[in-house]
Motif scaffolding. Sequence first.
Motif, mmCIF file in Angstrom:
data_model
loop_
_atom_site.group_PDB
_atom_site.id
_atom_site.type_symbol
_atom_site.label_atom_id
_atom_site.label_comp_id
_atom_site.label_asym_id
_atom_site.label_seq_id
_atom_site.Cartn_x
_atom_site.Cartn_y
_atom_site.Cartn_z
ATOM 1 N N PRO A 47 0.829 -1.212 0.000
ATOM 2 C CA PRO A 47 0.000 0.000 0.000
ATOM 3 C C PRO A 47 0.861 1.258 0.000
ATOM 4 O O PRO A 47 1.908 1.312 0.651
ATOM 5 N N ALA A 48 0.415 2.251 -0.724
ATOM 6 C CA ALA A 48 1.187 3.482 -0.850
ATOM 7 C C ALA A 48 1.157 4.276 0.450
ATOM 8 O O ALA A 48 0.114 4.404 1.093
ATOM 9 N N VAL A 49 2.328 4.792 0.841
ATOM 10 C CA VAL A 49 2.409 5.718 1.969
ATOM 11 C C VAL A 49 3.230 6.920 1.544
ATOM 12 O O VAL A 49 4.119 6.821 0.702
ATOM 13 N N ALA A 50 2.922 8.059 2.110
ATOM 14 C CA ALA A 50 3.692 9.265 1.820
ATOM 15 C C ALA A 50 5.000 9.229 2.602
ATOM 16 O O ALA A 50 5.024 8.800 3.760
ATOM 17 N N PRO A 51 6.100 9.659 1.999
ATOM 18 C CA PRO A 51 7.354 9.757 2.746
ATOM 19 C C PRO A 51 7.176 10.626 3.982
ATOM 20 O O PRO A 51 6.527 11.671 3.943
ATOM 21 N N GLY A 52 7.715 10.171 5.097
ATOM 22 C CA GLY A 52 7.583 10.918 6.339
ATOM 23 C C GLY A 52 6.359 10.560 7.151
ATOM 24 O O GLY A 52 6.066 11.222 8.151
ATOM 25 N N GLY A 71 23.674 -1.700 17.427
ATOM 26 C CA GLY A 71 22.343 -1.195 17.657
ATOM 27 C C GLY A 71 21.500 -1.378 16.407
ATOM 28 O O GLY A 71 21.999 -1.189 15.292
ATOM 29 N N TYR A 72 20.249 -1.764 16.585
ATOM 30 C CA TYR A 72 19.401 -1.994 15.419
ATOM 31 C C TYR A 72 17.925 -1.818 15.775
ATOM 32 O O TYR A 72 17.522 -1.960 16.934
ATOM 33 N N ALA A 73 17.155 -1.486 14.757
ATOM 34 C CA ALA A 73 15.707 -1.447 14.879
ATOM 35 C C ALA A 73 15.141 -2.760 14.357
ATOM 36 O O ALA A 73 15.736 -3.402 13.476
ATOM 37 N N GLU A 74 13.994 -3.145 14.891
ATOM 38 C CA GLU A 74 13.357 -4.381 14.426
ATOM 39 C C GLU A 74 11.850 -4.172 14.354
ATOM 40 O O GLU A 74 11.261 -3.484 15.200
ATOM 41 N N ALA A 75 11.244 -4.753 13.332
ATOM 42 C CA ALA A 75 9.797 -4.671 13.150
ATOM 43 C C ALA A 75 9.302 -5.977 12.546
ATOM 44 O O ALA A 75 10.057 -6.695 11.893
ATOM 45 N N GLY A 80 9.078 -14.363 10.987
ATOM 46 C CA GLY A 80 8.855 -14.101 9.570
ATOM 47 C C GLY A 80 10.150 -14.182 8.782
ATOM 48 O O GLY A 80 11.244 -14.157 9.349
ATOM 49 N N PRO A 81 10.049 -14.275 7.450
ATOM 50 C CA PRO A 81 11.258 -14.210 6.627
ATOM 51 C C PRO A 81 11.966 -12.884 6.865
ATOM 52 O O PRO A 81 11.325 -11.839 6.988
ATOM 53 N N VAL A 82 13.284 -12.920 6.940
ATOM 54 C CA VAL A 82 14.045 -11.752 7.391
ATOM 55 C C VAL A 82 14.439 -10.860 6.220
ATOM 56 O O VAL A 82 14.893 -11.330 5.173
ATOM 57 N N VAL A 83 14.291 -9.556 6.430
ATOM 58 C CA VAL A 83 14.823 -8.540 5.522
ATOM 59 C C VAL A 83 15.808 -7.693 6.319
ATOM 60 O O VAL A 83 15.454 -7.145 7.367
ATOM 61 N N LEU A 103 6.942 -3.465 5.211
ATOM 62 C CA LEU A 103 7.378 -4.856 5.077
ATOM 63 C C LEU A 103 6.877 -5.707 6.237
ATOM 64 O O LEU A 103 6.506 -6.872 6.048
ATOM 65 N N ALA A 104 6.837 -5.133 7.431
ATOM 66 C CA ALA A 104 6.314 -5.871 8.579
ATOM 67 C C ALA A 104 4.862 -6.268 8.355
ATOM 68 O O ALA A 104 4.434 -7.372 8.720
ATOM 69 N N ALA A 105 4.100 -5.378 7.727
ATOM 70 C CA ALA A 105 2.688 -5.666 7.442
ATOM 71 C C ALA A 105 2.534 -6.803 6.436
ATOM 72 O O ALA A 105 1.476 -7.441 6.372
ATOM 73 N N GLN A 106 3.579 -7.065 5.649
ATOM 74 C CA GLN A 106 3.565 -8.175 4.699
ATOM 75 C C GLN A 106 4.095 -9.472 5.317
ATOM 76 O O GLN A 106 4.238 -10.481 4.634
#
Length: 356
Positions: A47-52, A71-75, A80-83, A103-106
């Motif tokens: 789905p399309a999202v606006a930048p920001g 340090g890392y972020a995770e979602a 799930g398959p990892v990106v 990507l998390a929503a997928q």
Amino acid sequence: MINRRTFTKAAGIGTGAAAASLAGLGAHANAVSAHRATDGTPTPTVPAVAPGTRTSFDTLKRVRAGVLDIGYAEAGPAHGPVVLCLHGWPYDIHSFVDVAPLLAAQGYRVVVPYLRGHGTTRFLSSRTVRNAQQSAVALDIIALMDALKIDKALLAGFDWGSRTADIIAALWPERVNGLVSVSGYLITDVEAQKKPLPPKAEYAWWYQYYFSTERGRLAMEDRTDRHGLCRLVWDTVSPTWHFDDATFERTAAAFDNPDYAAIVIHNYRWRLGLADGERRYDRYEKVLATRPVIGVPTITIDAERDPFTAPGNGASYRDRFTGAYDHRTLSGIGHNVPQEAPTAFAQAVVDVDRAF
């Protein structure tokens, strides 16, 4: 291909489980532009999202990996398959702040690390050389995968992140399910770097030459000068991206890492042959200097308004990708592709995973 048993000894990291081979994907597989999986079913449309749309990550973590505490972020779902999303310079994990939730929503587990010298990533020892040659950065990501027990992942990056992802795909393809690489093939051949580029291309690289001087090093060590220099790069390489001050400041906080100046200066000096690497990485650099081909499924992205985009719509590096492949050009987009065009970037990740 580098043997995974031998590289860990040089990098000081442990090994994980053996990964399955990607053999069987031929050099003439169908392109992904039709967005269809191999069984004929359409791949999901992001789905399309606006930048920001987003300004922060919900989950920030740290893990010891190799010579670093990363340090890392995770979602997304833990199983799930990892990106792995890899940022460039002068950027940080916020380049993927809109991409990660898409990507998390997928159903993907999205991991976005701070590269060495950035953000909350720290060296474990003060005695470790602050080295930013390309193979050292790539081995950081292999170490991260092992620390997180990630056997295989989709790799997606831009700038330093594209180079890092390209190297892993070339040397350790058994760790890679697919590749999204902005600007295509960015593996550095230091010897070839000695040859002049066309004047317009040399002009775009002004800061690389600035960093070769003592003045440039001092500017990177001074917080005010560093801030202004990085902001200027943002403005010039993304001429159509209308970001606000707050967007830049969120990323600029990552530049206050105590090793930031040393890592950035070494990276650009090393590329020009003006700074030495470390002997323990020689074996990898010798292979990378041959411009090894990449055989994993790949989508390359060129940004139309990026001053570093090579002419020819990807033709200059097409022969370096021998597996299933597609190329996309994003009209009106500058250098920071995932933050400027998060939907297109996330769609490329989904497509390279599902359409071959």
